[in-house]
Design a protein around this motif. Structure first.
Motif, short mmCIF file in Angstrom:
data_model
loop_
_atom_site.label_atom_id
_atom_site.label_comp_id
_atom_site.label_asym_id
_atom_site.label_seq_id
_atom_site.Cartn_x
_atom_site.Cartn_y
_atom_site.Cartn_z
N MET A 1 -4.68 4.06 -7.77
CA MET A 1 -5.47 5.25 -7.47
C MET A 1 -6.27 5.07 -6.18
N MET A 2 -5.58 4.58 -5.17
CA MET A 2 -6.24 4.28 -3.90
C MET A 2 -5.61 5.04 -2.73
N CYS A 3 -4.42 5.65 -2.92
CA CYS A 3 -3.72 6.15 -1.74
C CYS A 3 -3.48 7.65 -1.74
N ALA A 4 -3.39 8.27 -2.90
CA ALA A 4 -3.08 9.71 -3.00
C ALA A 4 -1.74 10.07 -2.38
N MET B 1 -9.87 11.63 -5.39
CA MET B 1 -8.79 11.14 -4.52
C MET B 1 -7.88 12.30 -4.10
N GLY C 1 -8.16 14.26 -0.95
CA GLY C 1 -7.63 13.75 0.31
C GLY C 1 -6.11 13.83 0.40
N ALA C 2 -5.48 14.46 -0.58
CA ALA C 2 -4.01 14.53 -0.54
C ALA C 2 -3.55 15.36 0.65
N TRP D 1 -6.53 1.18 6.29
CA TRP D 1 -7.43 1.28 5.15
C TRP D 1 -7.12 0.20 4.14
N LYS E 1 -14.88 -0.66 -7.42
CA LYS E 1 -13.72 -0.18 -6.69
C LYS E 1 -14.17 -0.01 -5.25
N GLN F 1 -13.47 0.57 -1.32
CA GLN F 1 -12.49 1.18 -0.43
C GLN F 1 -13.03 1.14 1.00
N MET G 1 -12.05 9.26 0.99
CA MET G 1 -10.98 10.12 1.48
C MET G 1 -11.46 10.97 2.66
N ARG H 1 -11.44 8.77 5.61
CA ARG H 1 -10.08 8.50 6.08
C ARG H 1 -9.56 9.66 6.92
N ARG H 2 -9.81 10.87 6.42
CA ARG H 2 -9.36 12.05 7.16
C ARG H 2 -10.05 12.12 8.52
#
Ligand SMILES: Cc1cc2nc3c(=O)[nH]c(=O)nc-3n(C[C@H](O)[C@H](O)[C@H](O)COP(=O)(O)OP(=O)(O)OC[C@H]3O[C@@H](n4cnc5c(N)ncnc54)[C@H](O)[C@@H]3O)c2cc1C
Ligand code: FES
Lengths: 107, 391
Positions: free
Chosen positions: A44-47, A71, A74-75, B317, B326, B328, B368, B371-372
């Motif tokens: 559950m880290m990448c989507a 998550m 961010g898909a 990443w 967790k 990230q 996320m 990241r974007r």
């Protein structure tokens, strides 16, 4: 074995026999379904395992957990109320015949 | 003459992805995947996490055996590449039955990395954690261990410590640097994680180098930390010896250009073994992550399949699962970056080029978003930082 059907954005359907206990992502990757990447291996880290559960099945798969929903934000492809991370859907007899739709893109 | 095709050395995360991506990109030439290990290519990240608990090796397999036949990929497990002859364009493989010389049109090195074993007396009695074989051995020893000592507080050492502590074992972590994960993580985030490990009951010996492995670990100050299982997780070294012997440039990894080519246009390298120019800073970087291995594989596949991809520029990443933590990381910050705590569990790292990375703990939404944003900053770094602080 659990039968799962993946429908590509162009409508082409591929049906596979997955193992009980596998996640939908693992089953897709094991059968080289184009459209599920699963880069993080289900952590559950990448989507990159986003899928749309067919409307007839959403009640049985349930919705995303709170972390999963975050998550999914961010898909790469559009997310709607059928969206799940396929690594978080575990296959069992209750999902025999499951149909999921593949998004346009994962990255 | 039939084409010799693409030969990939190393059937790990990157090598397998490259073989798969070549076919996805429509490449129809011969593809040969050579792996020193037996069995099918597998994922490593779970080896320090789920696998130690559940032992489900089959869940780690990246593709079933049928994949190779259906994609017309020749897979050679149990074959170690020993020498490259660049003039003849061949690579010599060693396997149980002897030797084999394989021609190539394009050779790709995806040999990964090996664990660094510090030259300590008794180090040969300790275990490492890199391969499935290592992880199986470790899992077997965990079953009847009571006290474990871990040398090295990097990601893998701490992930292992979290699992061992979760199993109820006494855990000591020995780290020469004054804080954990000193090469990869900001000081505030490292402190948060260290506190979590201590709260679980693990003992962290920071700023203390190990001097000897002897029924536990002897520290440089003479103290003895007793343990019936010692794990060394002291970092890795890229596997570059093949490239070096073939006269390719090596400096903490096989040097490649933005298209992931070595100075020999018939040889590419990527993943853990390669040193790649960063699109953001221009400095060469060796990244040890699934994301780097797979994104780089896709670029090489596109190039071999006939595309003309732009230089490698994917945002790095990382993740680490340590018990309930967790972690990230979006982006990559080199040493010397300035740390700014934006919120509890959210740290921005800023270097001379601007925002380099955002670290988050149990906060996938911010990860996320970061990241974007870092992939294509739409409105400057300041706006992102403001939004994260406001969230
Ligand atoms: C325990 C552990 C936990 C990890 N956790 C994470 C994580 O949470 N997140 C993350 O992003 N990354 C993680 N990583 C790192 C990640 O697994 C690597 O960055 C990634 O596997 C690199 O891919 P690669 O293809 O470059 O190398 P590898 O996957 O290591 O594959 C290299 C392969 O090449 C083979 N090989 C080497 N030399 C030769 C030769 N001469 N001939 C033939 N074959 C050869 C090796 O046997 C090996 O199988 C972890 C690694 C380990 C060990
Ligand atoms: S496989 Fe990475 S989030 Fe599902």
């Amino acid at each position: 074995m659990i039968r799962v059907t993946f429908t590509a954005p162009d409508g082409q359907a591929t049906t596979i026999e997955a193992e009980d206990g596998q996640s939908v992502m693992q089953a897709a990757v094991a059968h080289d379904i184009d459209g599920i990447v699963g880069e993080c291996g289900g952590a559950m880290m990448c989507a990159t395992c986003h899928c749309y559960v067919d409307a007839a099945w959403t009640a049985r798969t349930g919705g995303p957990s709170p972390d999963e929903a975050e998550m999914l934000e961010g898909a790469a492809a559009e997310v709607d109320d059928r969206s799940r991370l396929s690594c978080q859907i575990r296959l069992g007899p209750g999902l025999y015949g499951l149909v999921v739709h593949l998004p346009e893109e994962q990255m | 003459m039939t084409p010799a095709g693409t030969v990939i050395i190393g059937a790990g995360q990157g090598g397998l992805q490259l073989a798969a991506s070549l076919r996805q990109a429509g490449h129809s030439g011969p593809v040969t995947l050579v792996g020193a290990e037996d069995g099918l290519p597998y994922q490593r990240p779970p080896l320090s996490k789920a696998f130690l608990l559940d032992g489900r090796a089959e869940a780690l397999i990246l593709r079933p055996a049928a994949f190779f036949a259906s994609k017309d990929i020749t897979y050679l497990p149990g074959h170690r590449a020993e020498a490259i002859d660049r003039a003849a364009r061949t690579v010599t493989l060693h396997h149980a039955g002897g030797r084999r010389v394989l021609p190539y049109d394009h050779l790709v090195l995806a040999t990964g990395s090996r664990n660094l074993v510090p030259p300590l007396p008794g180090a040969d009695t300790a275990l490492g954690l890199r391969s499935m074989v290592d992880a199986r051995a470790l899992r077997a020893r965990l079953a009847d261990a009571r006290r474990v000592a871990v040398i090295g507080a990097g990601f893998i050492g701490l992930e292992f410590a979290a699992v061992a502590r979760g199993l109820g074992l006494e855990v000591a972590v020995i780290e020469a640097a004054p804080r954990p994960m000193v090469r990869t993580l900001s000081a505030p985030m490292a402190a948060t994680l260290a506190d979590w490990h201590r709260a679980q009951g693990s003992v962290l010996h920071l700023g203390r180098a190990a001097a000897e492995v002897d029924r536990g670990v002897v520290l440089e100050d003479g103290r003895h930390i007793p343990a019936d299982l010692v794990v060394i997780a002291a970092g890795v070294r890229p596997r570059t010896e093949l490239a070096e012997a073939a006269g390719l440039e090596v400096a903490d990894g096989i040097r490649v250009d933005g298209r992931l080519l070595t100075r020999d246009p018939a040889i590419s390298a990527f993943g853990d073994c390669a040193s790649v120019p960063s699109a953001r800073t221009g400095r060469h970087l060796r990244l040890e992550s699934v994301q780097a291995a797979t994104d780089q594989a896709r670029l090489i596949a596109a190039r071999i399949a006939g595309g003309a991809p732009a230089d490698y520029a994917a945002l790095p990443w990382f993740w680490s699962d340590q018990g309930a933590c967790k972690l990230q990381i979006a982006g990559h910050a080199g040493p010397g970056a300035e740390d700014r705590v934006l919120a509890p569990g959210t740290v921005a790292r800023i270097d001379e080029h601007g925002l380099a990375a955002i670290e988050t703990l149990n906060n996938p939404r911010t990860h996320m978003a970061a990241r974007r944003h870092l992939s294509s900053p739409p409105d400057g770094d300041g706006a992102l930082l403001d939004r994260i602080i406001a969230a």
